[in-house]
Design a protein around this motif. Structure first.
Motif, short mmCIF file in Angstrom:
data_model
loop_
_atom_site.label_atom_id
_atom_site.label_comp_id
_atom_site.label_asym_id
_atom_site.label_seq_id
_atom_site.Cartn_x
_atom_site.Cartn_y
_atom_site.Cartn_z
N SER A 1 -35.57 33.13 -16.87
CA SER A 1 -36.45 32.89 -18.00
C SER A 1 -37.87 33.33 -17.72
CB SER A 1 -36.45 31.39 -18.35
OG SER A 1 -36.86 30.62 -17.23
N GLY B 1 -38.54 37.86 -17.88
CA GLY B 1 -38.64 38.60 -19.11
C GLY B 1 -39.94 38.37 -19.85
N SER B 2 -40.65 37.22 -19.57
CA SER B 2 -41.85 36.91 -20.32
C SER B 2 -43.10 37.57 -19.74
CB SER B 2 -42.05 35.38 -20.34
OG SER B 2 -42.21 34.88 -19.02
N TYR C 1 -35.14 48.52 -27.12
CA TYR C 1 -35.31 47.07 -27.13
C TYR C 1 -36.76 46.74 -27.43
CZ TYR C 1 -30.67 46.98 -25.10
OH TYR C 1 -29.32 47.14 -24.89
N ASP D 1 -38.45 44.01 -26.75
CA ASP D 1 -39.13 43.25 -25.70
C ASP D 1 -38.14 43.00 -24.57
OD1 ASP D 1 -37.55 40.90 -26.47
OD2 ASP D 1 -38.94 40.75 -28.17
N GLU E 1 -37.00 40.29 -23.33
CA GLU E 1 -36.01 39.26 -23.63
C GLU E 1 -34.82 39.83 -24.38
OE1 GLU E 1 -39.24 39.02 -24.08
OE2 GLU E 1 -39.92 37.25 -22.97
N LEU F 1 -32.56 41.60 -21.86
CA LEU F 1 -31.79 40.66 -21.06
C LEU F 1 -30.70 39.98 -21.88
CD1 LEU F 1 -34.67 39.06 -18.96
CD2 LEU F 1 -33.06 40.84 -18.26
N ALA F 2 -30.99 39.70 -23.15
CA ALA F 2 -29.98 39.09 -24.01
C ALA F 2 -28.83 40.05 -24.25
CB ALA F 2 -30.62 38.67 -25.34
N GLN G 1 -29.12 40.55 -14.53
CA GLN G 1 -30.40 40.10 -15.06
C GLN G 1 -31.52 40.35 -14.04
OE1 GLN G 1 -31.11 37.62 -18.00
NE2 GLN G 1 -29.43 38.80 -18.85
N ARG H 1 -34.72 43.05 -14.44
CA ARG H 1 -36.13 42.67 -14.31
C ARG H 1 -36.81 43.51 -13.23
NH1 ARG H 1 -33.80 37.47 -14.84
NH2 ARG H 1 -34.07 37.07 -12.60
#
Length: 210
Positions: free
Chosen positions: A31, A34-35, A77, A79, A81, A84-85, A182, A186
């Motif tokens: 979590s 990705g931010s 994509y 963003d 997130e 990754l989704a 994942q 990243r």
């Protein structure tokens, strides 16, 4: 994590964390990675890669060709997130054949350079026993564990998972592969963000994993 002495190293395109940790991560669930807004430029570069190069890069994150094709095909994509989704969704949809292909591209997780010799011997023996029983490398994502804990985590996990039935262990391995993908994604977007990271041309020089 160091490369097993009996195995060829993974391409240096991504961190050679093997089925372990991409350096610098702070969350096992992904979590946090990705931010990070600094990954935005790396994602722009990833979105702009030609399809065949994007798929070759993605095969270093997960060795299933269908997974790589699917993640590449859903670009651009908006963003990190979203990337990754999409990777998670593709991981959950792996067929048994896709999973076998992905596991075949992995190398068993290893201890860091300089680990105690006794621990290296114990892990080497455990890997051999695991691979005889299950027919594929031992994969685990240690994302979020500090370096000083990884030896105990790795040795404990492989011994614990040796007691599983084949189907149960295969399911666990699939989830570890999902988490590794994942972490590697990243890592990829971070490297593409860096001015010192690989260019799109340099990325294209790397052959797909497996």
């Amino acid at each position: 994590m160091a490369v097993h002495p009996r195995r060829a190293p993974r391409s240096p395109l991504l961190s050679s964390h093997l089925p372990a940790q991409a350096p610098g991560r702070t969350s096992r669930t992904g979590s946090g990675g990705g931010s990070d807004p600094s990954h935005g430029f790396g994602l722009v570069r990833f979105n702009a890669l030609p399809p065949e190069i994007a798929q070759a890069v993605l095969l270093h994150c997960c060795g299933s060709r269908r997974w790589a094709h699917r993640v590449a095909a859903h670009r651009p994509y908006p963003d990190p997130e979203a990337l990754l989704a999409a990777a998670d969704e593709a991981s959950y949809d792996l067929s048994q054949g896709d999973l076998t292909e992905a596991l075949a591209s992995e190398r068993s997780a290893e201890l860091a350079h300089g680990a105690p010799y006794a621990a290296l011997l114990a892990l080497d023996a455990a890997h051999a026993e695991y691979e005889r029983k299950f027919g594929h490398a031992f994969v685990i994502c240690l994302d979020g564990h500090p370096p000083e804990e990884r030896a105990d985590q790795l040795l404990g996990a492989i011994r614990r998972r040796m007691g599983h039935e084949v189907d149960e262990e295969r399911s666990i391995s699939a989830d570890e592969l999902r988490r590794l993908a994942q972490a590697r994604l990243r890592d990829l977007t971070r490297r593409l963000t860096s001015r010192d990271g690989p260019t799109a041309t340099e990325i294209g020089l790397f052959a797909p994993v497996g």
